[in-house]
Motif scaffolding. Structure first.
Motif, PDB file in Angstrom:
ATOM      1  N   THR A  39      30.399  46.924  27.535  1.00 23.72           N
ATOM      2  CA  THR A  39      30.885  45.588  27.853  1.00 23.72           C
ATOM      3  C   THR A  39      32.377  45.445  27.600  1.00 23.72           C
ATOM      4  O   THR A  39      33.083  44.778  28.366  1.00 23.72           O
ATOM      5  CB  THR A  39      30.118  44.541  27.018  1.00 23.72           C
ATOM      6  OG1 THR A  39      28.732  44.632  27.336  1.00 23.72           O
ATOM      7  CG2 THR A  39      30.598  43.137  27.324  1.00 23.72           C
ATOM      8  N   ALA A  88      33.827  52.081  33.154  1.00 27.37           N
ATOM      9  CA  ALA A  88      33.367  51.317  31.999  1.00 27.37           C
ATOM     10  C   ALA A  88      32.075  51.899  31.438  1.00 27.37           C
ATOM     11  O   ALA A  88      31.111  52.101  32.165  1.00 27.37           O
ATOM     12  CB  ALA A  88      33.154  49.863  32.393  1.00 27.37           C
ATOM     13  N   SER A  91      30.741  50.904  37.895  1.00 27.01           N
ATOM     14  CA  SER A  91      30.178  51.508  36.686  1.00 27.01           C
ATOM     15  C   SER A  91      28.734  51.947  36.893  1.00 27.01           C
ATOM     16  O   SER A  91      28.260  52.880  36.243  1.00 27.01           O
ATOM     17  CB  SER A  91      30.269  50.526  35.512  1.00 27.01           C
ATOM     18  OG  SER A  91      29.482  49.376  35.765  1.00 27.01           O
ATOM     19  N   ASN A 149      38.583  45.881  32.196  1.00 23.89           N
ATOM     20  CA  ASN A 149      38.738  46.158  33.631  1.00 23.89           C
ATOM     21  C   ASN A 149      38.771  44.871  34.440  1.00 23.89           C
ATOM     22  O   ASN A 149      39.623  44.690  35.313  1.00 23.89           O
ATOM     23  CB  ASN A 149      37.578  47.032  34.130  1.00 23.89           C
ATOM     24  CG  ASN A 149      37.738  48.491  33.760  1.00 23.89           C
ATOM     25  OD1 ASN A 149      38.811  48.934  33.365  1.00 23.89           O
ATOM     26  ND2 ASN A 149      36.664  49.253  33.869  1.00 23.89           N
ATOM     27  N   VAL A 150      37.831  43.980  34.165  1.00 22.55           N
ATOM     28  CA  VAL A 150      37.741  42.731  34.919  1.00 22.55           C
ATOM     29  C   VAL A 150      38.987  41.882  34.699  1.00 22.55           C
ATOM     30  O   VAL A 150      39.500  41.241  35.622  1.00 22.55           O
ATOM     31  CB  VAL A 150      36.468  41.949  34.528  1.00 22.55           C
ATOM     32  CG1 VAL A 150      36.440  40.574  35.206  1.00 22.55           C
ATOM     33  CG2 VAL A 150      35.234  42.740  34.922  1.00 22.55           C
ATOM     34  N   GLN A 176      41.580  50.482  36.569  1.00 19.29           N
ATOM     35  CA  GLN A 176      40.161  50.474  36.225  1.00 19.29           C
ATOM     36  C   GLN A 176      39.737  51.821  35.665  1.00 19.29           C
ATOM     37  O   GLN A 176      39.966  52.855  36.274  1.00 19.29           O
ATOM     38  CB  GLN A 176      39.366  50.145  37.504  1.00 19.29           C
ATOM     39  CG  GLN A 176      37.866  50.102  37.316  1.00 19.29           C
ATOM     40  CD  GLN A 176      37.173  49.911  38.657  1.00 19.29           C
ATOM     41  OE1 GLN A 176      37.624  50.440  39.670  1.00 19.29           O
ATOM     42  NE2 GLN A 176      36.083  49.180  38.662  1.00 19.29           N
ATOM     43  N   ASN A 204      34.483  41.000  38.666  1.00 12.21           N
ATOM     44  CA  ASN A 204      33.332  41.307  37.820  1.00 12.21           C
ATOM     45  C   ASN A 204      32.293  42.117  38.589  1.00 12.21           C
ATOM     46  O   ASN A 204      31.811  43.154  38.118  1.00 12.21           O
ATOM     47  CB  ASN A 204      32.730  39.987  37.314  1.00 12.21           C
ATOM     48  CG  ASN A 204      31.514  40.200  36.429  1.00 12.21           C
ATOM     49  OD1 ASN A 204      31.490  41.102  35.599  1.00 12.21           O
ATOM     50  ND2 ASN A 204      30.502  39.371  36.608  1.00 12.21           N
ATOM     51  N   ASP A 251      33.586  45.734  39.440  1.00 12.86           N
ATOM     52  CA  ASP A 251      33.555  46.680  38.325  1.00 12.86           C
ATOM     53  C   ASP A 251      32.118  47.060  37.954  1.00 12.86           C
ATOM     54  O   ASP A 251      31.844  48.206  37.595  1.00 12.86           O
ATOM     55  CB  ASP A 251      34.276  46.088  37.110  1.00 12.86           C
ATOM     56  CG  ASP A 251      34.514  47.144  36.038  1.00 12.86           C
ATOM     57  OD1 ASP A 251      33.852  47.081  34.989  1.00 12.86           O
ATOM     58  OD2 ASP A 251      35.321  48.055  36.269  1.00 12.86           O
ATOM     59  N   ASN A 252      31.203  46.101  38.046  1.00 14.17           N
ATOM     60  CA  ASN A 252      29.791  46.420  37.790  1.00 14.17           C
ATOM     61  C   ASN A 252      29.260  47.439  38.801  1.00 14.17           C
ATOM     62  O   ASN A 252      28.536  48.367  38.443  1.00 14.17           O
ATOM     63  CB  ASN A 252      28.942  45.141  37.843  1.00 14.17           C
ATOM     64  CG  ASN A 252      29.020  44.339  36.559  1.00 14.17           C
ATOM     65  OD1 ASN A 252      29.193  44.895  35.469  1.00 14.17           O
ATOM     66  ND2 ASN A 252      28.906  43.021  36.674  1.00 14.17           N
ATOM     67  N   ASP A 278      34.909  47.781  27.654  1.00  9.26           N
ATOM     68  CA  ASP A 278      35.679  48.414  28.727  1.00  9.26           C
ATOM     69  C   ASP A 278      35.554  47.614  30.019  1.00  9.26           C
ATOM     70  O   ASP A 278      36.537  47.426  30.759  1.00  9.26           O
ATOM     71  CB  ASP A 278      35.201  49.850  28.962  1.00  9.26           C
ATOM     72  CG  ASP A 278      35.679  50.810  27.886  1.00  9.26           C
ATOM     73  OD1 ASP A 278      34.987  51.798  27.635  1.00  9.26           O
ATOM     74  OD2 ASP A 278      36.756  50.558  27.307  1.00  9.26           O
ATOM     75  N   HIS A 279      34.344  47.162  30.297  1.00  7.71           N
ATOM     76  CA  HIS A 279      34.119  46.359  31.503  1.00  7.71           C
ATOM     77  C   HIS A 279      34.953  45.082  31.466  1.00  7.71           C
ATOM     78  O   HIS A 279      35.595  44.711  32.465  1.00  7.71           O
ATOM     79  CB  HIS A 279      32.627  46.015  31.612  1.00  7.71           C
ATOM     80  CG  HIS A 279      32.314  44.919  32.586  1.00  7.71           C
ATOM     81  ND1 HIS A 279      32.437  45.068  33.953  1.00  7.71           N
ATOM     82  CD2 HIS A 279      31.875  43.639  32.372  1.00  7.71           C
ATOM     83  CE1 HIS A 279      32.093  43.933  34.548  1.00  7.71           C
ATOM     84  NE2 HIS A 279      31.743  43.054  33.611  1.00  7.71           N
ATOM     85  N   SER A 280      34.999  44.409  30.341  1.00  8.23           N
ATOM     86  CA  SER A 280      35.757  43.162  30.224  1.00  8.23           C
ATOM     87  C   SER A 280      37.243  43.390  30.443  1.00  8.23           C
ATOM     88  O   SER A 280      37.925  42.586  31.097  1.00  8.23           O
ATOM     89  CB  SER A 280      35.523  42.525  28.844  1.00  8.23           C
ATOM     90  OG  SER A 280      34.159  42.197  28.666  1.00  8.23           O
TER      91      SER A 280
END
Length: 855
Positions: A690, A687, A812, A696-697, A684, A805, A808-809, A692-694
């Protein structure tokens, strides 16, 4: 002879005997034979002859009638377990080339979902609603195409323990022999009533729970799928006398009887297949007073290769099963030569006889592939089982006794003999502080097979692997003691019980020293020499600079950080570990640390190797020269670029295809060391948007799924792609500059539906991916969106993505270092947000995530 003729004979001998008992409704043999005849006419008229009918059903009294009737029409029946998952059900249907799908009424919705989601087209009918009352009660086959005893009437799916699952084919003769050869060992009376909690789609359950009792004039009791207490009451009320189940279920049943003080005097025996009964099961059997009959076999011989003799076992348990009448047995050595000596002989088991399958069957376009697979399994008339067994001839020369040691790859071969890991199971369970433990065979770093013990500790236990190892060595003979002990998060299981094959893959490449090194080197004493330990098991690493004790050559060693070692690159100098007050060579110059071993070292919190002081400059020069960019970093850049392109051009099918291809690479990268717990820092990044977040997820979801037991490549590919595209709909949300925060939030809650709808038009996107995209924001308590689904109504893989999800949210959006954010996110998931996720999956996910934090 046809199988329906054997059934008719049983009906003529005892017409008023109950054949099938289903939820209190009894069907007698004379009525059974009449219904089979009427259904035979009905199916012949509706389906024609030689159809291939997949039967998707839980155990129902109408299933045996359907099977016998279809056999009369020269049809091939393919039993399918409805609890095996939609993907496997679809594989079952495709591989069998089924022409029709027969379902029990409770499976109709599932059948329609599978056909729709997998884009399959088959006529479906509810077999439990078929009666055929308008037809004659005596079936006569058409003269121009009468059924033959060599017709293939059954395809049974193998477990896939030796590769991809296959469909074993059986005709009338083979099934009749399988169901009648075990009669002499069961020694069952007419009043015996047989029941299995296993689905009849499994070969063991099909024979021992359904076909054997019906062809031999006994009663087949249908298991109604009740909870434990109700199930116990049902067994008593239904007057069940014989049970057939896997060892785990048998152990659970007998343990319940012992704990509740419940006796079942009517139950004469429990037949167990799929695995060797554990010592605990045998102890429970003796305590409760219910004999356990072992049955040995494979799908390829419908679990009728050997069996305990009921009368002998009740008198005196022993390890020898009896060979079956009509079967031949031999063992071969490593060169393939048959061992002919008198007395006991041990080798790879092969058998031959009337119940061995006709061969593997599959799609027509893969005909040569299945012919090759059959020839590899059946050579001449002999079926090569892949198991190691000891044979001894009966004293009267009339038969063979068999002691099956286990699968070849699950045994350790030493000094011409074979050592089973199962004694470790019983020994480790006697250690205080251990919840469960199992032995298995795997390869060490050099490729040498070794015995290993995987252990689940009690929650507050402070036991170390070294201490467990010492206790096991005191309890077991030297040859049976493990070379390493590993601490596991869970013990993988399948229908047969403990999945030792998976443990072997999980810990392949292990070394004994892997288990005996602590995380950080202790400070040196005043002289810079490691202090001697009173404990022979002391395995503390050496200090940053230490002199080797005088027992070895006088050299100075210095620490080398693990980060300085580049995976898969030849080492410029030898590296050492410090074990039991000695520097032990780990790898020589020119060797390399592969990525699996590297990740395992990180999992054990090993942060340092040691090198000789004079080699330090060479290591520094090497570390600086080699490109240290990890493959996952390079791959992350590629995934980011392609995902960014898709979000910029969301209507492009070509971009979707590229993202799916790249996702498979990402999954393969995680799979390269699937069971080593990587630090979250490797899984991870922080992020910033979106994309980078995607990513990671996606990585986190695949990683969590692996540790939760989802090991099928296709499932992981779906997981990775669905997670990567979970926020795809955000690129399709129409927003305006004047939107208030509330309006923006309301619009964004539409993104799962928008994303799934956009992907629906692209046939290259699997339905599983779309379901993840559509349901990743749903919550277990029904508070999610867009549909407010709850509990089991949410797709299983989407539940895992939802956890990744949210985690990670939280990271971040947190504060402090990434480590502080990760710890805070884990705490929030376990406390404030726990109701939003399935409890079992959340509990496992939190353990896995916590394992990835620095010690």
């Amino acid at each position: 002879m046809l199988i329906s003729q054997v059934l008719l004979t049983a009906a003529q001998k005892a017409p008023m005997q109950v054949a099938i008992s289903d939820l209190g409704k009894d069907l007698k043999f004379n009525e059974l034979s009449k219904r089979v005849a009427r259904l035979s006419y009905l199916y012949q008229n509706e389906l024609g002859q030689q159809s291939r009918v997949a039967v998707l059903a839980r155990n129902r009294g109408s299933f045996p009638l359907t099977f016998f009737a279809l056999a009369n029409t020269r049809a091939t029946v393919i039993p399918v377990d409805p609890d095996s998952g939609q993907e496997q059900i679809a594989d079952w249907l495709r591989e069998s080339e089924a022409t029709h799908l027969a379902v029990s009424s409770d499976c109709l919705t599932l059948a329609r979902e599978v056909l729709r989601n997998e884009r399959l087209s088959l006529p479906v009918f509810e077999f439990d609603k078929k009666k055929g009352g308008e037809y004659d009660a005596g079936f006569a086959a058409p003269s121009d195409s009468p059924p033959r005893d060599t017709d293939i009437i059954l395809l049974l799916r193998t477990s896939g323990s030796q590769g991809k699952p296959k469909l074993a084919a059986f005709d009338h003769n083979r099934l009749i022999h399988a169901a009648t050869a075990i009669r002499v060992l069961y020694r069952a009376g007419k009043a015996d009533r047989f029941l299995t909690p296993m689905n009849w789609a499994h070969p063991f359950a099909f024979i021992h729970g359904m076909l054997f009792p019906l062809l031999n004039g006994h009663t087949c009791v249908v298991e109604p799928g009740l909870e434990k207490k109700e199930s116990m009451r049902f067994l008593r009320d239904a007057k069940v006398t014989r049970l057939a189940m896997n060892p785990d279920s048998a152990q659970e049943f007998l343990h319940y009887c012992q704990e509740a003080g419940t006796k079942f005097p009517l139950i004469k025996s429990i037949t167990v297949g799929l695995n060797e009964p554990s010592t605990e099961l045998q102890t429970l059997s003796a305590h409760v007073g219910t004999p356990v009959l072992r049955c040995y076999g494979q799908a390829e011989n419908v679990w009728t290769a050997a069996m305990d003799d009921d009368s002998e076992l009740a008198a005196s348990p022993h390890p020898w099963m009896r060979g079956l009448t009509g079967m031949k047995y031999k063992v071969i050595d490593a060169n393939g030569d048959t061992l002919e000596q008198k007395g006991e002989r041990t080798g790879q088991l092969a058998l031959s006889g009337p119940s061995v399958m006709a061969g593997y069957r599959g799609p027509e376009e893969k005909k040569k592939e299945f012919e090759t697979a059959t020839k590899m399994k059946i050579r001449g008339t002999w079926l090569y089982t892949g198991d190691i067994a000891t044979l001894v001839d009966e004293s009267d020369g009339g038969g063979v006794r068999i002691h099956v040691l286990g699968r070849r790859e699950q045994l350790l071969e030493e000094a011409g003999g074979f050592i089973s890991p199962t004694p470790i199971d019983a020994a480790v369970k006697t250690i205080a502080g251990v919840t469960e433990g199992v032995g298995f065979v795997t390869n060490d770093l050099s490729g040498k097979p070794i015995l290993v013990c995987a252990v689940l500790k009690e929650e507050n236990s402070v036991l170390r692997p070294q201490e467990i190892m010492a206790l096991l060595r005191a309890k077991l003979p030297a040859a049976q003691a493990p070379s390493a002990v590993v601490l596991a998060e869970s013990i993988p299981r399948n229908l047969a019980g403990v999945n030792r094959d998976r443990l072997a893959r999980q810990f392949s490449g292990i070394t004994a020293t892997d288990m005996s090194i602590t995380a950080q080197p202790p400070p040196p004493n005043a002289e810079g020499v490691v202090a001697a330990s009173a404990s022979p098991e002391d395995t503390s690493p050496a200090p940053a600079a230490a002199v080797v004790p005088a027992a070895t050559a006088q050299q100075v060693f210095v620490t080398c950080a693990l980060e300085q070692i580049i995976p898969n690159e030849p080492l410029p100098v030898p590296i050492y570990l410090y074990v039991q007050q000695r520097f032990v060579p780990y790898l020589d110059r020119g060797k390399h640390v592969d990525r699996n071993s590297y990740d395992r070292l990180q999992f054990k919190r090993i942060t340092h190797f040691f090198i000789r002081e004079q080699d330090y400059s060479a290591l520094l020069a090497w570390s600086g020269r080699v490109d240290t960019a990890a493959p996952v970093d390079v791959l992350r850049k590629e995934v980011k670029a392609r995902t960014m392109a898709l979000f910029q051009f969301p209507r492009s099918d070509e971009q979707v295809k590229k993202v799916l291809e790249t996702t498979q690479k990402l999954v393969d990268q995680v799979l390269s060391a699937p069971f080593a717990a990587r630090p979250l820092a490797q899984l991870q990044t922080l992020a910033t948007g979106t994309i980078d977040h995607s990513i990671n997820v996606s990585v986190l979801s695949v990683y969590l799924a692996l540790h939760m037991g989802y090991t099928h490549q296709l499932i992981l590919n779906h997981m990775g792609a669905g997670a990567l595209l979970h926020d795809f709909g955000k690129a399709l949300v129409l927003t305006a500059e004047g939107d208030s925060p509330e309006q923006l939030e309301h619009k964004m809650r539409e993104h799962p539906a928008l994303g799934a709808e956009a992907l629906a038009s692209d046939k290259s996107v699997p339905n599983e991916v779309r379901m993840i995209v559509a349901q990743h924001a749903e919550c277990h308590d029904g508070s999610g969106y867009p549909k407010g689904l709850r509990g089991s109504g949410i797709y299983e893989l989407a539940r895992i993505v939802a956890i990744a999800n949210t985690f990670d949210n939280l990271v971040s959006r947190g504060h402090g270092t990434i480590l502080e954010r990760q710890k805070s996110a884990i705490q929030q998931l376990s406390e404030d947000l726990s109701s939003k996720f399935e409890a079992q999956k959340l509990r496992k996910a939190l353990k896995i995530l916590s394992m990835g934090l620095p010690a």
